[in-house]
Write an enzyme that holds these catalytic residues in place. Structure first.
Site, mmCIF file in Angstrom:
data_model
loop_
_atom_site.group_PDB
_atom_site.id
_atom_site.type_symbol
_atom_site.label_atom_id
_atom_site.label_comp_id
_atom_site.label_asym_id
_atom_site.label_seq_id
_atom_site.Cartn_x
_atom_site.Cartn_y
_atom_site.Cartn_z
ATOM 1 N N ASP A 278 8.335 -2.100 0.990
ATOM 2 C CA ASP A 278 7.101 -1.482 0.520
ATOM 3 C C ASP A 278 6.549 -2.367 -0.607
ATOM 4 O O ASP A 278 7.192 -3.330 -1.057
ATOM 5 C CB ASP A 278 7.320 -0.029 0.085
ATOM 6 C CG ASP A 278 6.011 0.776 0.188
ATOM 7 O OD1 ASP A 278 4.922 0.158 0.218
ATOM 8 O OD2 ASP A 278 6.059 2.019 0.236
HETATM 9 C C1 BGC Z 1 2.637 2.546 0.219
HETATM 10 C C2 BGC Z 1 2.784 2.195 1.680
HETATM 11 C C3 BGC Z 1 1.643 1.314 2.121
HETATM 12 C C4 BGC Z 1 1.568 0.106 1.227
HETATM 13 C C5 BGC Z 1 0.470 -0.871 1.616
HETATM 14 C C6 BGC Z 1 2.371 1.339 -0.647
HETATM 15 O O1 BGC Z 1 2.042 1.697 -1.940
HETATM 16 O O2 BGC Z 1 3.792 3.223 -0.211
HETATM 17 O O3 BGC Z 1 2.835 3.359 2.453
HETATM 18 O O4 BGC Z 1 1.815 0.951 3.468
HETATM 19 O O5 BGC Z 1 1.354 0.520 -0.100
HETATM 20 O O6 BGC Z 1 -0.786 -0.383 1.365
#
Ligand code: BGC
Length: 756
Positions: A278
């Site tokens: 993530d």
């Molecule tokens: C989130 C993810 C997301 C990623 C990219 C993160 O902060 O937890 O779910 O896919 O950002 O935008």
């Protein structure tokens, strides 16, 4: 430990003989260490609101130098085509880039938010929504979406409950598979498809207290039986990628959880896809306190089998030394690179790198009539009629002279798009007011007033709204949360309606005229006052670009609502987490006993609205329950059938639900577990026979020895219209204790529907 016989559902590329190397293997042989590390890098092409804004000349140079494997927060067939061309034609090895975005419930044609899609209890609709999103996203240059979000959420304080399918692993697994199939167009990656990401692998939804990013402290059984089944189902459905959760489980951050990522997912489940971290999560291992510095964090993540580093730059900048020194690390790096190259190959990017960059197709696909129509149909299916006392709904627009549409959310296009709106635009939304106005006959006057805004404490607009309500034959009162109250980093300590909304509701309802309360929100709310005082409540969540039209269809009786709650609505915030599927206890909650049972003494034992609850404009009778056998042995099947009759005149869907319980086992089992459901369509007076086909595997539980176990003994079952409205029941006997192989809740139940 899962038994060794666990199904292996994706085979890896065959053993590499030197003459017969696959394209990724051949490329790997030519790559320098820097080029390998470059493939692991995912950079942000922009912030979500300013996509592509960072794609400057310096970025192009990075691509030429082979320092980037993927971009996120980018979009557009043309700009991304230029970038891809640079990678393919101007970098030394010509390796194409992967373009990614959070396409979560639509790309330009925005569908209802995921919790609302789950409320359809119609995986085929969920799949259709994902397919439309994929058609649009791939036409706009994207290869990869960070969806589906399949975290089970049992605490509605957690803001991200809006992104998933609610509280139940069986429903969650079905919705997970539907989305993977919808995005990818089948159970494997194909050229031109959109790669799905099962996220956030681990137990992100179990964040303690519902505070986003918080630790999960759950038992191994809860992890295996509740949080992991949707992931198992997504892996089996061929999801090309997984994302590791931000948080830790019992002290082990998922980003460095080798046992879970490498051991369970890859080795035991046999999943071979691309694991992405993530956002910045590898570097956050330092904050978790499991790595002293970035180099240590990089090694932990690589060792756990994280392949791609989302924006952190840790793999690229801090892994080099360790890899150069240690052949075992180099092997792990090579495996990660291979996994990335393999998905690029499966998506057809080596052979046809420009196939995602056809601008004519892009303009044809985005927000097409057909896509809008699908969004309207599915938005209708997402609404849940929580209460309809006096059968005020449906309204007959021909008999009304005036209707007051009150509430700021009734004209709030942005809130209708909800969390993660990709390229959705507020001005393309048919708002609730616009939808009602368009559907109203000329004889019906549509009046409107904002009343009060959920974002503000300003109550100055309420008197005018009350006056309007008094003057109209009927009021549609739209209240709830704006888009910014649910989603990532939007956990709330209080599940009540925002104060301004509650005050608006009190005053409008006090006007004494007929009122339909339309809720718009991204999570189950606790609304004791409303539940006591509003005779008609329609839950609409955040319905997307066609929300207003869909709402008008339901209000004016063109469509009978039939959505069901994918998560219970608690009576108060203090009553969460609440889950229908709780384990049996020594002192079961008893409505007649105030003391010495599992309950709060100041609340009834039931939630405000139960899991699976939802009304329609007609009534259904359940009868003629039958079962094909009284006993179920290994490898056998039981068919449980019931007749469902629409006893009213109005055509409507009904969601038939099958629940089970293992009443005597070596461990305490949940008092009810969903093991089958089917949304069926029934014309007025029509009957259908619904058959659920179950195997013993669907009764396996995670035993204290770490195995999936199916125990001999009685199984009770119920069929009903919700977890609190069980209409018929029976039992059968499992004849032999034996080992299961997979999470029971991840297995689909075959359902056959026959016309009578
Ligand atoms: C989130 C993810 C997301 C990623 C990219 C993160 O902060 O937890 O779910 O896919 O950002 O935008």
């Amino acid at each position: 430990m899962l038994v060794a016989s666990l199904v292996v559902f994706l085979s890896c590329a065959g053993p590499a003989s030197t003459q017969n190397l696959s394209r990724p293997e051949a490329l790997l042989k030519k790559m320098t260490l820097d080029e390998k590390l470059g493939q692991l890098v995912q950079r942000a092409g922009g912030r979500s609101k300013a996509l592509n804004s960072r794609l400057d000349d310096a970025e192009l140079d990075r691509v030429r130098a082979g320092q980037v494997g993927s971009y996120l927060h980018v979009a557009g067939a043309e700009p991304l085509g230029k970038l891809q061309k640079t990678a393919v034609e101007e970098s030394r090895l010509g390796i194409p880039l992967l373009f990614a975005m959070d396409v979560v419930h639509g790309y330009r044609t925005i569908f209802p938010v995921p919790v609302a899609l789950a409320a359809t209890w119609a995986p085929e609709s969920q799949e259709r929504a994902a397919r439309v999103a994929a058609d649009e996203a791939t036409s706009a240059g994207l290869h990869w979406t960070f969806a589906p979000m399949i975290d089970i959420a049992r605490d509605p304080r957690w803001g991200r409950i809006v992104e998933g399918a609610g509280e139940d692993p069986f429903l969650g697994a079905r919705m997970a598979v539907a989305q993977v199939n919808g995005y990818q167009g089948g159970n494997s990656l194909r050229p031109g498809s959109l790669m799905a990401t099962a996220k956030h692998f681990g137990a992100y939804g179990a964040a303690t207290g519902g505070r986003d990013y918080n630790s999960a402290d759950i038992s191994e059984r809860t992890l295996q039986e509740v949080y992991l089944p949707p992931f198992y189902a997504a892996a089996r459905a061929g999801a090309g990628s997984f994302m590791a959760a931000f948080n830790d489980i019992g002290g082990v951050p998922t980003t460095s959880n080798k046992e879970l990522l490498r051991g369970l997912l890859r080795e035991r489940w046999g999943w071979q896809g691309l694991m992405v971290s993530d956002w910045g999560a590898i570097g956050e291992l330092i904050n978790h306190g499991v790595a002293a510095d970035r180099a240590a964090a990089a090694i932990l993540a690589l060792d756990a089998s994280v392949d791609m580093d989302m924006v952190g730059g840790v793999f690229a900048e801090d892994l080099k030394d360790a890899v150069a020194k240690d052949p075992a690390r180099l092997k792990q790096l090579d495996e990660a690179v291979l996994r990335i190259l393999r998905v690029k190959e499966q998506l057809g990017l080596f052979d046809k790198p420009m196939q995602y960059h056809d601008t004519e197709r892009e303009s044809r696909e985005l927000l097409s009539r057909e896509h809008r129509d699908a969004a309207r149909v599915i938005a209708r299916q997402s609404m849940v009629l929580l209460r309809n006392e006096g059968k005020l709904l449906p309204l007959n627009p021909d008999k009304l002279r005036s209707i007051a549409v009150i509430g700021a959310l009734a004209t709030d296009g942005l809130s209708a798009l909800g969390s993660w709106r990709a390229q959705g635009k507020a001005d393309e939304v048919v708002t609730m007011l616009a939808g009602i106005t368009a559907a109203a006959p000329k004889t019906l006057k549509v009046l409107s007033a904002p009343g009060a805004d959920p974002r503000s404490t300003d109550l100055a607009g309420i008197p005018a709204a009350v006056k309007l309500a008094k003057s109209a034959d009927v009021t549609v009162l739209v209240i709830g949360e704006d888009f910014d109250l649910s989603g990532e980093a939007r956990s709330r300590s209080d599940l009540e309606l925002p104060a301004s909304q509650l005050e608006l509701a009190r005053r409008v309802l006090a006007a004494g005229k007929p009122v339909v309360v339309v809720l718009a929100n991204g999570r189950p709310l606790a609304m004791p006052w409303l539940a006591e005082n509003a005779p008609v409540i329609l839950e609409t969540w955040m319905l997307g670009v066609e929300g207003g039209n869909a709402l008008a269809d339901v209000l004016f009786g063109k469509y009978s609502p039939a959505g069901r709650l994918p998560a219970a609505f608690p009576r108060t915030t203090g009553a969460v987490p609440f889950n229908y599927s709780a384990n049996a206890t020594g002192r079961p909650a008893d409505p007649d006993l105030k003391k010495d049972t599992v309950r709060y003494h100041d609340l009834p034992i039931t939630p405000q609205f139960a899991f699976g609850h939802g009304l329609s404009y007609t009534e259904f009778r359940y009868s003629e329950l039958s079962q094909s056998t009284q006993t179920l042995g290994p490898g056998e099947r039981i068919d449980i059938s019931i007749t469902v009759e629409n006893t009213g005149a109005v055509a409507s869907d009904e969601v038939v639900q099958l629940y089970v319980r293992d009443p005597v086992a070596s461990i305490a089992r949940p008092v009810l577990e969903l093991r089958g459901f089917k949304r069926i369509e029934l014309a007025g007076g029509a009957r259908k026979r619904v058959t659920f086909s179950l195997t013993p595997d669907q009764f396996a539980f995670w035993s204290p020895r770490g195995q999936w176990l199916i125990e001999a003994g009685r199984i009770d079952f119920w069929i009903g219209a919700s977890s609190a409205d069980l209409r018929a029941n029976g039992a059968f006997e499992i004849t032999k204790t034996h080992m299961g192989t997979v999470p029971a809740a991840a297995l689909p139940t075959r359902v056959i529907v026959g016309n009578l």
